[in-house]
Design a protein around this motif. Structure first.
Motif, short mmCIF file in Angstrom:
data_model
loop_
_atom_site.label_atom_id
_atom_site.label_comp_id
_atom_site.label_asym_id
_atom_site.label_seq_id
_atom_site.Cartn_x
_atom_site.Cartn_y
_atom_site.Cartn_z
N LYS A 1 99.12 71.31 -21.45
CA LYS A 1 99.18 70.45 -22.63
C LYS A 1 99.44 69.06 -22.08
N GLU A 2 98.38 68.38 -21.78
CA GLU A 2 98.44 67.12 -21.02
C GLU A 2 98.01 65.96 -21.90
N GLU A 3 98.92 65.03 -22.14
CA GLU A 3 98.61 63.89 -22.98
C GLU A 3 97.58 62.99 -22.30
N ILE A 4 96.61 62.54 -23.09
CA ILE A 4 95.59 61.63 -22.57
C ILE A 4 96.19 60.22 -22.55
N PRO A 5 96.30 59.59 -21.37
CA PRO A 5 97.04 58.34 -21.27
C PRO A 5 96.58 57.25 -22.23
N SER A 6 95.29 57.14 -22.45
CA SER A 6 94.77 56.08 -23.32
C SER A 6 94.73 56.48 -24.79
N MET A 7 95.20 57.70 -25.11
CA MET A 7 95.20 58.18 -26.49
C MET A 7 96.53 58.87 -26.78
N PRO A 8 97.61 58.12 -26.93
CA PRO A 8 98.93 58.73 -27.16
C PRO A 8 98.91 59.70 -28.34
N GLY A 9 99.49 60.88 -28.10
CA GLY A 9 99.54 61.89 -29.15
C GLY A 9 98.35 62.83 -29.17
N VAL A 10 97.36 62.60 -28.30
CA VAL A 10 96.19 63.47 -28.19
C VAL A 10 96.23 64.14 -26.81
N TYR B 1 84.23 53.56 -27.47
CA TYR B 1 84.32 54.93 -26.96
C TYR B 1 85.16 55.03 -25.68
N GLY B 2 85.69 53.94 -25.18
CA GLY B 2 86.34 53.94 -23.88
C GLY B 2 87.38 55.03 -23.69
N PRO B 3 88.39 55.14 -24.56
CA PRO B 3 89.40 56.18 -24.36
C PRO B 3 88.83 57.60 -24.43
N PHE B 4 87.82 57.81 -25.27
CA PHE B 4 87.22 59.15 -25.34
C PHE B 4 86.64 59.57 -24.00
N SER C 1 87.88 56.84 -30.75
CA SER C 1 89.06 56.79 -29.89
C SER C 1 89.69 55.41 -29.79
N ALA C 2 88.91 54.37 -29.58
CA ALA C 2 89.51 53.04 -29.44
C ALA C 2 90.08 52.55 -30.76
N GLU C 3 89.48 52.93 -31.86
CA GLU C 3 90.03 52.59 -33.18
C GLU C 3 91.43 53.20 -33.32
N VAL D 1 95.51 51.02 -32.74
CA VAL D 1 96.60 51.14 -33.69
C VAL D 1 97.85 51.67 -32.99
N LYS D 2 97.68 52.70 -32.15
CA LYS D 2 98.81 53.28 -31.44
C LYS D 2 99.48 52.25 -30.54
N ALA D 3 98.70 51.46 -29.83
CA ALA D 3 99.26 50.46 -28.93
C ALA D 3 100.02 49.38 -29.70
N ALA D 4 99.44 48.92 -30.78
CA ALA D 4 100.10 47.89 -31.59
C ALA D 4 101.38 48.43 -32.23
N ALA D 5 101.33 49.68 -32.69
CA ALA D 5 102.52 50.28 -33.30
C ALA D 5 103.63 50.45 -32.27
N ALA D 6 103.26 50.84 -31.05
CA ALA D 6 104.25 51.01 -29.99
C ALA D 6 104.97 49.71 -29.67
N ASN D 7 104.29 48.59 -29.88
CA ASN D 7 104.87 47.27 -29.64
C ASN D 7 105.58 46.71 -30.87
N GLY D 8 105.58 47.48 -31.96
CA GLY D 8 106.24 47.02 -33.17
C GLY D 8 105.50 45.94 -33.92
N TRP D 9 104.21 45.84 -33.68
CA TRP D 9 103.42 44.76 -34.28
C TRP D 9 102.87 45.12 -35.66
N LEU D 10 102.91 46.40 -36.01
CA LEU D 10 102.38 46.79 -37.32
C LEU D 10 103.06 48.08 -37.78
N ASP D 11 102.88 48.38 -39.05
CA ASP D 11 103.37 49.61 -39.67
C ASP D 11 102.27 50.66 -39.51
N GLU D 12 102.46 51.58 -38.56
CA GLU D 12 101.40 52.54 -38.24
C GLU D 12 100.96 53.34 -39.45
N ARG D 13 101.89 53.88 -40.19
CA ARG D 13 101.55 54.69 -41.36
C ARG D 13 100.71 53.89 -42.35
#
Length: 330
Positions: A44-53, A207-210, A280-282, A286-298
């Protein structure tokens, strides 16, 4: 009649009023969740460019499937990462290939879950292209052979249907792929297995992260000779019309966010169910910006997915599906 008699804010005055007049309703039934399956044990290996996947090995896949079902997500899109690759992507149509094995297992664990099999060769070929590559005798350039690729894509689709896939989703963008796969499925006795065509698939930077997830980056060149130019809209109508005439049961636009005008155009022109792929990049942006506290992910995710549905998508493929399902339930 105009202001002050007409006051549009009257219908926005409370949450209950806003809910009563809401035009677009996002539900968990709209979601298709992509899953990546690989070989190995206890993976169960997290994909570095897709946190949570994650990549899941077969022995860890059931826990993911159980979670998806518990959240009410009705369908998954299955991608396989093979143990070996070759020039013709033979593991894509191997009876015991990773997608085929996973499909058989999932249909035992969760028979009600709709399994959609991605039908392409790119992650199974050693060159990373979506078909058979030949070197042109006169120019010396490597080219993807459209018609020979169709033969292998048909074999892949039939093997996936044999394994129990509920829907075949060809993503290769070869000319005539829907017709060839429809004929192949019918000849093999799978007349009732629908085709969810990646009808309008752009040669996109989104498609980069995919490609990290599927290990499918092309080893030379790019895919611009078979995927669409992002600048073109009318061409999308030609691609979609071809698939309708060839027997597609669903149409898809990929990516979604930068192509919502295309989603609306197809919705207005065709009456088949329409899928938007929130790629994937879409997701990762969002994940990267949320991790930095720049937006409300939900808030961002639910607004974005609602926008896709408002634009005309009947179904949305999204890596946000599990989170969005929880938020909608809460």
């Amino acid at each position: 009649m105009s202001f002050p008699t007409v006051r549009h804010r009257r219908l926005r005055g409370s949450a209950a009023l806003r809910s009563m007049v809401r035009e677009t309703i996002l539900t968990v039934n709209d979601f298709i969740y992509p899953i990546f399956v690989t070989y190995g044990t206890n993976v169960k290996e997290e994909i570095p460019s897709m946190p949570g996947v994650y990549h899941f090995s077969m022995d860890r896949l059931e826990e993911e499937i159980r979670e998806v079902v518990s959240l009410g997500i009705p369908s998954i899109l299955l991608f396989g990462v093979p143990a070996s690759k070759d020039a013709i992507g033979s593991s894509a149509y191997d009876h015991n290939g990773i997608v085929q094995e996973a499909t058989r297992a999932i249909k035992q664990w969760a028979p009600e879950l709709v399994v959609i099999a991605d039908t392409c060769l790119c992650q199974f070929t050693d060159h990373g292209h979506c078909g058979v590559v030949h070197v042109h005798e006169q120019t010396g350039n490597a080219e993807v052979d459209n018609d020979q690729s169709l033969e292998l894509l048909v074999k892949t689709a039939v093997s996936q249907a044999e394994a129990g896939a509920d829907i075949i989703a060809p993503s290769n963008m070869m000319d005539g792929f829907v017709s060839a796969i429809r004929d192949g499925l019918d000849a093999a006795g799978y007349t009732n297995v629908p085709i969810m065509s990646y009808s309008v698939k752009y040669a996109s930077a989104f498609y980069g992260p995919f490609r990290d997830a599927a290990h499918s980056a092309p080893q030379f060149g790019d895919r611009k000779t078979y995927q669409m130019d992002p600048a073109n809209a009318r061409e999308a109508l030609r691609e979609a019309e071809s698939d309708v005439l060839e027997g597609a049961d669903f149409l898809m636009v990929k990516p979604a966010l930068a192509y919502l005008d295309i989603v609306r155009t197809l919705k207005d022109q065709f009456d088949l169910p329409l899928v938007a792929y929130n790629v994937s990049a879409e997701y990762s942006m969002v994940k990267a910006a949320a991790a930095n506290g720049w937006l409300d992910e939900r808030a961002i995710v639910l607004e974005t997915l609602t926008g896709m549905k408002r634009a005309g998508a009947d179904l949305i493929m999204t890596y946000h599906a599990k989170d969005a399902a929880r938020w909608l339930q809460g």
